[in-house]
Motif scaffolding. Structure first.
Motif, PDB file in Angstrom:
ATOM      1  N   ILE A  95       0.738  -0.856  -0.288  1.00 48.48           N
ATOM      2  CA  ILE A  95       0.174   0.001  -0.125  1.00 48.48           C
ATOM      3  C   ILE A  95       1.479   1.235   0.148  1.00 48.48           C
ATOM      4  O   ILE A  95       1.219   1.362   0.920  1.00 48.48           O
ATOM      5  CB  ILE A  95      -1.054  -0.131   1.139  1.00 48.48           C
ATOM      6  N   VAL A  96       1.251   2.145  -1.601  1.00 45.29           N
ATOM      7  CA  VAL A  96       1.825   2.828  -0.820  1.00 45.29           C
ATOM      8  C   VAL A  96       0.810   4.186  -1.111  1.00 45.29           C
ATOM      9  O   VAL A  96       0.377   4.424  -2.042  1.00 45.29           O
ATOM     10  CB  VAL A  96       2.118   2.799  -3.055  1.00 45.29           C
ATOM     11  N   LYS A  97       1.422   5.299  -0.326  1.00 46.93           N
ATOM     12  CA  LYS A  97       0.898   6.548  -0.332  1.00 46.93           C
ATOM     13  C   LYS A  97       1.550   7.858  -0.946  1.00 46.93           C
ATOM     14  O   LYS A  97       3.087   7.701  -0.833  1.00 46.93           O
ATOM     15  CB  LYS A  97      -0.054   6.818   1.034  1.00 46.93           C
ATOM     16  N   LEU A  98       0.651   8.194  -2.005  1.00 46.38           N
ATOM     17  CA  LEU A  98       1.281   9.008  -2.280  1.00 46.38           C
ATOM     18  C   LEU A  98       1.271  10.669  -1.537  1.00 46.38           C
ATOM     19  O   LEU A  98      -0.220  10.199  -1.166  1.00 46.38           O
ATOM     20  CB  LEU A  98       1.061   9.208  -3.767  1.00 46.38           C
ATOM     21  N   ALA A  99       1.334  11.811  -2.234  1.00 45.17           N
ATOM     22  CA  ALA A  99       0.580  13.042  -2.005  1.00 45.17           C
ATOM     23  C   ALA A  99      -1.250  13.399  -2.227  1.00 45.17           C
ATOM     24  O   ALA A  99      -1.750  13.566  -1.823  1.00 45.17           O
ATOM     25  CB  ALA A  99       1.534  14.035  -2.821  1.00 45.17           C
ATOM     26  N   THR A 100      -1.533  12.942  -3.725  1.00 43.21           N
ATOM     27  CA  THR A 100      -2.330  12.890  -4.174  1.00 43.21           C
ATOM     28  C   THR A 100      -3.216  11.008  -4.116  1.00 43.21           C
ATOM     29  O   THR A 100      -4.674  10.981  -4.108  1.00 43.21           O
ATOM     30  CB  THR A 100      -3.020  13.066  -5.958  1.00 43.21           C
ATOM     31  N   GLU A 101      -3.041  10.576  -4.071  1.00 43.25           N
ATOM     32  CA  GLU A 101      -3.919   8.956  -4.230  1.00 43.25           C
ATOM     33  C   GLU A 101      -2.649   7.901  -3.422  1.00 43.25           C
ATOM     34  O   GLU A 101      -1.809   7.990  -2.861  1.00 43.25           O
ATOM     35  CB  GLU A 101      -3.833   8.515  -5.471  1.00 43.25           C
ATOM     36  N   THR A 102      -3.511   6.937  -2.748  1.00 46.76           N
ATOM     37  CA  THR A 102      -2.763   5.512  -2.182  1.00 46.76           C
ATOM     38  C   THR A 102      -3.285   4.351  -3.454  1.00 46.76           C
ATOM     39  O   THR A 102      -4.371   4.165  -3.507  1.00 46.76           O
ATOM     40  CB  THR A 102      -3.824   5.558  -0.767  1.00 46.76           C
ATOM     41  N   ILE A 103      -2.101   3.621  -3.345  1.00 48.33           N
ATOM     42  CA  ILE A 103      -2.565   2.414  -4.785  1.00 48.33           C
ATOM     43  C   ILE A 103      -2.125   1.414  -3.123  1.00 48.33           C
ATOM     44  O   ILE A 103      -0.552   1.438  -3.068  1.00 48.33           O
ATOM     45  CB  ILE A 103      -1.114   3.130  -5.526  1.00 48.33           C
ATOM     46  N   GLU A 104      -2.486  -0.118  -3.496  1.00 51.03           N
ATOM     47  CA  GLU A 104      -2.734  -1.299  -3.680  1.00 51.03           C
ATOM     48  C   GLU A 104      -2.768  -2.093  -5.016  1.00 51.03           C
ATOM     49  O   GLU A 104      -2.513  -1.963  -5.344  1.00 51.03           O
ATOM     50  CB  GLU A 104      -3.438  -1.158  -3.066  1.00 51.03           C
ATOM     51  N   ASN A 113      16.470   4.799  -8.174  1.00 51.60           N
ATOM     52  CA  ASN A 113      15.593   6.045  -7.554  1.00 51.60           C
ATOM     53  C   ASN A 113      13.548   5.845  -8.278  1.00 51.60           C
ATOM     54  O   ASN A 113      13.408   6.915  -7.580  1.00 51.60           O
ATOM     55  CB  ASN A 113      16.359   6.665  -9.294  1.00 51.60           C
ATOM     56  N   PHE A 114      13.666   4.734  -7.999  1.00 54.79           N
ATOM     57  CA  PHE A 114      12.114   4.834  -8.124  1.00 54.79           C
ATOM     58  C   PHE A 114      11.207   3.073  -8.205  1.00 54.79           C
ATOM     59  O   PHE A 114      12.230   2.125  -7.997  1.00 54.79           O
ATOM     60  CB  PHE A 114      11.942   4.688  -9.469  1.00 54.79           C
ATOM     61  N   ILE A 115       9.889   2.852  -7.662  1.00 55.74           N
ATOM     62  CA  ILE A 115       9.706   1.792  -7.744  1.00 55.74           C
ATOM     63  C   ILE A 115       8.980   1.366  -8.608  1.00 55.74           C
ATOM     64  O   ILE A 115       8.305   2.399  -8.992  1.00 55.74           O
ATOM     65  CB  ILE A 115       8.873   1.229  -6.425  1.00 55.74           C
ATOM     66  N   PHE A 142      11.254   7.425  -5.368  1.00 54.52           N
ATOM     67  CA  PHE A 142      11.515   7.375  -3.844  1.00 54.52           C
ATOM     68  C   PHE A 142      10.571   8.554  -3.097  1.00 54.52           C
ATOM     69  O   PHE A 142       9.805   8.590  -2.947  1.00 54.52           O
ATOM     70  CB  PHE A 142      12.312   7.278  -3.684  1.00 54.52           C
ATOM     71  N   SER A 143      11.216  10.005  -3.855  1.00 55.20           N
ATOM     72  CA  SER A 143      11.047  11.298  -3.779  1.00 55.20           C
ATOM     73  C   SER A 143       9.088  12.016  -3.512  1.00 55.20           C
ATOM     74  O   SER A 143       9.117  12.551  -2.560  1.00 55.20           O
ATOM     75  CB  SER A 143      11.721  12.300  -4.417  1.00 55.20           C
ATOM     76  N   GLU A 144       8.313  10.177  -4.098  1.00 57.38           N
ATOM     77  CA  GLU A 144       7.128  10.759  -3.702  1.00 57.38           C
ATOM     78  C   GLU A 144       6.074  10.324  -3.010  1.00 57.38           C
ATOM     79  O   GLU A 144       5.256  10.395  -2.770  1.00 57.38           O
ATOM     80  CB  GLU A 144       6.741  11.072  -5.968  1.00 57.38           C
ATOM     81  N   ILE A 145       7.312   9.042  -2.879  1.00 61.32           N
ATOM     82  CA  ILE A 145       6.160   8.267  -2.201  1.00 61.32           C
ATOM     83  C   ILE A 145       6.253   8.522  -0.527  1.00 61.32           C
ATOM     84  O   ILE A 145       7.517   9.188   0.345  1.00 61.32           O
ATOM     85  CB  ILE A 145       7.208   6.818  -1.619  1.00 61.32           C
ATOM     86  N   LYS A 146       5.282   8.833  -0.001  1.00 60.52           N
ATOM     87  CA  LYS A 146       4.522   9.393   1.490  1.00 60.52           C
ATOM     88  C   LYS A 146       5.561   8.432   2.447  1.00 60.52           C
ATOM     89  O   LYS A 146       5.387   8.162   3.003  1.00 60.52           O
ATOM     90  CB  LYS A 146       3.278   9.892   1.676  1.00 60.52           C
ATOM     91  N   GLU A 147       4.065   6.729   2.289  1.00 59.29           N
ATOM     92  CA  GLU A 147       5.034   5.849   3.105  1.00 59.29           C
ATOM     93  C   GLU A 147       4.841   4.762   1.899  1.00 59.29           C
ATOM     94  O   GLU A 147       2.924   5.191   1.028  1.00 59.29           O
ATOM     95  CB  GLU A 147       3.518   5.968   4.551  1.00 59.29           C
TER      96      GLU A 147
END
Length: 154
Positions: A95-104, A113-115, A142-147
């Motif tokens: 479960i990845v939380k971004l600034a505007t959405e959450t993606i499972e 640098n990224f997933i 990674f810089s966009e991932i909040k959690e």
């Protein structure tokens, strides 16, 4: 040597003896409580925590500085913090939380640098009524991932 530097040096020494174990967090409070959180490529065993604890405790002098020590593995629902944790969880659902959405979605690739996540979504058909299942894939820096947390399924 300053107390914190000595603790970190001893910890590094202990982790060199266990290359599959890695540090997630080291905290030393003002009251000299040492809290070490570990993770491992194949998990962390109780014996791993005991071994790291002994290396640190046996090489610090309580007469010089009184301290308490806590060595533990990262919890099941704890957020991922470092790239090595993402790598060990390739193929698992996050479960990845971004600034505007959450993606499972399933974690399918990790770079420095990224997933890359992959999942199925229901979207309106391009032609006609109703919805269709489509395969989605997204690279997230990674810089966009909040959690990011691994989902646990039983």
């Amino acid at each position: 040597m300053v107390f914190k530097e000595k603790v970190f040096s001893l910890l590094e020494e202990g982790l060199q003896e266990k290359p599959s174990i890695f540090l997630i967090d080291l905290t030393i409070t003002d009251s000299y409580k040492i809290i070490i959180t570990l993770d491992g490529d194949k998990g962390v065993q109780l014996q791993d925590c005991i071994d790291i604890s002994r290396i640190i405790e046996n090489n610090l002098d309580r007469e010089e500085q009184d301290f308490s020590l806590e060595v533990a593995s990262v919890g099941v629902g704890s957020p991922l913090k470092i790239v090595r944790q993402y790598i060990k969880n390739i193929g698992r659902k996050l479960i990845v939380k971004l600034a505007t959405e959450t993606i499972e979605a399933e974690l399918v690739e990790v770079t420095d640098n990224f997933i890359t996540l992959s999942w199925q979504a229901r979207e309106p058909k391009k032609i006609g009524k109703g919805k269709e299942t489509v395969q989605k894939r997204q690279e997230i820096p990674f810089s966009e991932i909040k959690e990011a947390v691994v989902t646990v399924t039983f």
